[in-house]
Design a protein around this motif. Structure first.
Motif, PDB file in Angstrom:
ATOM      1  N   LEU A  56      50.171  34.151  37.048  1.00 40.38           N
ATOM      2  CA  LEU A  56      50.879  33.688  38.226  1.00 40.38           C
ATOM      3  C   LEU A  56      50.714  32.072  38.383  1.00 40.38           C
ATOM      4  CD1 LEU A  56      49.954  36.495  40.677  1.00 40.38           C
ATOM      5  CD2 LEU A  56      52.106  35.850  39.441  1.00 40.38           C
ATOM      6  N   GLY A  57      49.881  31.380  37.441  1.00 37.80           N
ATOM      7  CA  GLY A  57      49.562  29.927  37.575  1.00 37.80           C
ATOM      8  C   GLY A  57      48.442  29.519  38.865  1.00 37.80           C
ATOM      9  N   LEU A  58      47.760  30.584  39.439  1.00 39.12           N
ATOM     10  CA  LEU A  58      46.808  30.352  40.413  1.00 39.12           C
ATOM     11  C   LEU A  58      45.412  30.076  40.062  1.00 39.12           C
ATOM     12  CD1 LEU A  58      48.136  33.338  42.446  1.00 39.12           C
ATOM     13  CD2 LEU A  58      48.838  31.169  43.060  1.00 39.12           C
ATOM     14  N   ASP A  59      44.948  29.140  40.640  1.00 40.38           N
ATOM     15  CA  ASP A  59      43.327  28.904  40.724  1.00 40.38           C
ATOM     16  C   ASP A  59      42.954  29.052  41.931  1.00 40.38           C
ATOM     17  OD1 ASP A  59      43.385  27.819  37.656  1.00 40.38           O
ATOM     18  OD2 ASP A  59      44.677  26.176  38.625  1.00 40.38           O
ATOM     19  N   ILE A  60      42.302  30.326  42.134  1.00 43.78           N
ATOM     20  CA  ILE A  60      41.486  30.779  43.201  1.00 43.78           C
ATOM     21  C   ILE A  60      40.043  30.909  42.905  1.00 43.78           C
ATOM     22  CG2 ILE A  60      41.577  32.658  44.796  1.00 43.78           C
ATOM     23  CD1 ILE A  60      44.249  33.296  44.298  1.00 43.78           C
ATOM     24  N   GLY A  61      39.474  30.007  43.862  1.00 45.17           N
ATOM     25  CA  GLY A  61      37.934  29.911  43.758  1.00 45.17           C
ATOM     26  C   GLY A  61      37.365  31.250  43.899  1.00 45.17           C
ATOM     27  N   ALA A  62      36.160  31.759  43.254  1.00 44.27           N
ATOM     28  CA  ALA A  62      35.511  33.014  43.554  1.00 44.27           C
ATOM     29  C   ALA A  62      35.168  33.192  44.931  1.00 44.27           C
ATOM     30  CB  ALA A  62      34.259  33.098  42.534  1.00 44.27           C
ATOM     31  N   SER A  63      34.755  32.279  45.680  1.00 44.56           N
ATOM     32  CA  SER A  63      34.359  32.402  47.066  1.00 44.56           C
ATOM     33  C   SER A  63      35.480  32.623  47.772  1.00 44.56           C
ATOM     34  CB  SER A  63      33.537  31.031  47.691  1.00 44.56           C
ATOM     35  OG  SER A  63      34.475  30.242  47.727  1.00 44.56           O
ATOM     36  N   ALA A  64      36.756  32.540  47.624  1.00 47.62           N
ATOM     37  CA  ALA A  64      38.092  32.863  48.415  1.00 47.62           C
ATOM     38  C   ALA A  64      38.385  34.453  48.069  1.00 47.62           C
ATOM     39  CB  ALA A  64      39.000  32.160  48.009  1.00 47.62           C
ATOM     40  N   LEU A  65      37.751  35.123  47.212  1.00 48.82           N
ATOM     41  CA  LEU A  65      37.865  36.629  47.064  1.00 48.82           C
ATOM     42  C   LEU A  65      36.786  37.560  47.368  1.00 48.82           C
ATOM     43  CD1 LEU A  65      39.663  35.919  43.565  1.00 48.82           C
ATOM     44  CD2 LEU A  65      40.778  36.410  45.641  1.00 48.82           C
ATOM     45  N   GLN A  66      37.065  38.245  48.457  1.00 45.61           N
ATOM     46  CA  GLN A  66      35.859  39.025  48.851  1.00 45.61           C
ATOM     47  C   GLN A  66      36.385  40.326  48.595  1.00 45.61           C
ATOM     48  OE1 GLN A  66      33.501  38.005  50.398  1.00 45.61           O
ATOM     49  NE2 GLN A  66      34.402  36.059  50.012  1.00 45.61           N
ATOM     50  N   PRO A  67      35.312  41.454  48.089  1.00 42.59           N
ATOM     51  CA  PRO A  67      35.554  42.836  47.689  1.00 42.59           C
ATOM     52  C   PRO A  67      36.268  43.588  48.627  1.00 42.59           C
ATOM     53  CG  PRO A  67      33.264  42.253  47.267  1.00 42.59           C
ATOM     54  CD  PRO A  67      34.058  40.988  48.247  1.00 42.59           C
ATOM     55  N   LEU A  68      37.346  44.565  48.269  1.00 45.31           N
ATOM     56  CA  LEU A  68      37.750  45.550  49.131  1.00 45.31           C
ATOM     57  C   LEU A  68      37.330  46.769  48.683  1.00 45.31           C
ATOM     58  CD1 LEU A  68      39.981  46.314  51.348  1.00 45.31           C
ATOM     59  CD2 LEU A  68      41.477  46.787  49.469  1.00 45.31           C
ATOM     60  N   GLY A  69      37.176  47.098  47.272  1.00 44.92           N
ATOM     61  CA  GLY A  69      36.664  48.344  47.024  1.00 44.92           C
ATOM     62  C   GLY A  69      37.076  48.601  45.446  1.00 44.92           C
ATOM     63  N   HIS A  70      36.395  49.762  45.034  1.00 43.00           N
ATOM     64  CA  HIS A  70      36.454  50.280  43.692  1.00 43.00           C
ATOM     65  C   HIS A  70      37.560  51.570  43.980  1.00 43.00           C
ATOM     66  CE1 HIS A  70      35.539  51.039  39.601  1.00 43.00           C
ATOM     67  NE2 HIS A  70      35.634  52.177  39.878  1.00 43.00           N
ATOM     68  N   PHE A  71      38.403  51.793  43.254  1.00 47.60           N
ATOM     69  CA  PHE A  71      39.519  52.838  43.280  1.00 47.60           C
ATOM     70  C   PHE A  71      39.759  53.296  41.999  1.00 47.60           C
ATOM     71  CE2 PHE A  71      39.994  49.824  46.481  1.00 47.60           C
ATOM     72  CZ  PHE A  71      40.131  50.494  47.819  1.00 47.60           C
ATOM     73  N   ARG A  72      40.341  54.751  41.896  1.00 43.69           N
ATOM     74  CA  ARG A  72      40.634  55.252  40.685  1.00 43.69           C
ATOM     75  C   ARG A  72      41.858  56.095  40.853  1.00 43.69           C
ATOM     76  NH1 ARG A  72      37.224  58.999  36.421  1.00 43.69           N
ATOM     77  NH2 ARG A  72      38.671  59.305  35.234  1.00 43.69           N
ATOM     78  N   SER A  73      42.720  55.797  39.913  1.00 45.26           N
ATOM     79  CA  SER A  73      43.972  56.549  40.000  1.00 45.26           C
ATOM     80  C   SER A  73      44.737  56.757  38.751  1.00 45.26           C
ATOM     81  CB  SER A  73      45.070  55.815  41.070  1.00 45.26           C
ATOM     82  OG  SER A  73      46.183  56.440  41.056  1.00 45.26           O
ATOM     83  N   ARG A  74      46.118  57.639  38.613  1.00 50.69           N
ATOM     84  CA  ARG A  74      46.647  57.513  37.317  1.00 50.69           C
ATOM     85  C   ARG A  74      47.313  56.198  37.249  1.00 50.69           C
ATOM     86  NH1 ARG A  74      51.562  59.024  39.721  1.00 50.69           N
ATOM     87  NH2 ARG A  74      51.099  59.962  41.923  1.00 50.69           N
ATOM     88  N   ALA A  85      39.856  50.269  39.287  1.00 48.78           N
ATOM     89  CA  ALA A  85      39.937  49.097  39.483  1.00 48.78           C
ATOM     90  C   ALA A  85      39.089  48.626  40.574  1.00 48.78           C
ATOM     91  CB  ALA A  85      41.601  48.955  40.279  1.00 48.78           C
ATOM     92  N   ASP A  86      38.488  47.345  40.446  1.00 55.37           N
ATOM     93  CA  ASP A  86      37.762  46.473  41.546  1.00 55.37           C
ATOM     94  C   ASP A  86      38.829  45.820  42.107  1.00 55.37           C
ATOM     95  OD1 ASP A  86      35.328  47.587  40.396  1.00 55.37           O
ATOM     96  OD2 ASP A  86      34.979  46.265  39.041  1.00 55.37           O
ATOM     97  N   VAL A  87      39.262  45.925  43.226  1.00 57.22           N
ATOM     98  CA  VAL A  87      40.063  45.267  44.105  1.00 57.22           C
ATOM     99  C   VAL A  87      39.421  44.276  45.092  1.00 57.22           C
ATOM    100  CG1 VAL A  87      42.078  45.596  45.559  1.00 57.22           C
ATOM    101  CG2 VAL A  87      41.601  47.273  43.915  1.00 57.22           C
ATOM    102  N   PHE A  88      40.004  43.106  44.997  1.00 57.54           N
ATOM    103  CA  PHE A  88      39.383  42.028  45.996  1.00 57.54           C
ATOM    104  C   PHE A  88      40.517  41.675  47.100  1.00 57.54           C
ATOM    105  CE2 PHE A  88      36.972  41.933  42.113  1.00 57.54           C
ATOM    106  CZ  PHE A  88      35.839  41.745  42.434  1.00 57.54           C
TER     107      PHE A  88
END
Length: 138
Positions: A56-74, A85-88
């Motif tokens: 996507l051409g995005l440069d997002i700093g690590a501090s701008a992303l917070q964990p939402l959770g860990h999920f599993r699905s088909r 998936a580790d979702v932020f």
């Protein structure tokens, strides 16, 4: 029978009015969160930042992303696979441009009726968790 598991890192990127950025890969039907597979020896956040830049051409700093959770699905686009998936979560302040294998970038209104071709992980687990978190923060 063994289970094929894809380890991915993805992001719930919200715009200024609370819409969620979703993407569809070239040649596929389902919309999903931006992100991708975690390479060997790579951490989830590093993989996510790499994928956001490549796709996507995005440069997002690590501090701008917070964990939402860990999920599993088909998996949506790969038969006989599951995705872990580790979702932020983060806010997107600039434009996202479809590149690499991304064909379409779209915005999803979270409080609207969820219609269309959304990946199972997104529809069944991530959106409910995201809405719960956003409601707690209000």
């Amino acid at each position: 029978m063994s289970i094929n598991i894809l380890r991915v890192a993805t992001a719930c990127l919200l715009d200024e009015v609370g819409r969620l950025l979703i993407v569809r890969k070239r040649g596929t039907r389902f919309y999903m969160l931006p992100g991708g597979k975690i390479e060997q020896g790579e951490g989830s956040l590093d993989a996510l930042r790499r994928e956001l830049h490549e796709e996507l051409g995005l440069d997002i700093g690590a501090s701008a992303l917070q964990p939402l959770g860990h999920f599993r699905s088909r998996a949506a686009n790969e038969p006989d696979h599951w995705v872990e998936a580790d979702v932020f979560i983060g806010n997107l302040k600039g434009p996202a441009k479809a590149q690499a294998e991304i064909e379409t970038v779209a915005w999803l209104k979270l409080h609207a009726q969820l219609e269309g071709d959304l990946a199972p992980l997104l529809r069944e687990q991530v959106i409910p968790a995201l809405l719960q978190r956003l409601n707690r923060e209000q």
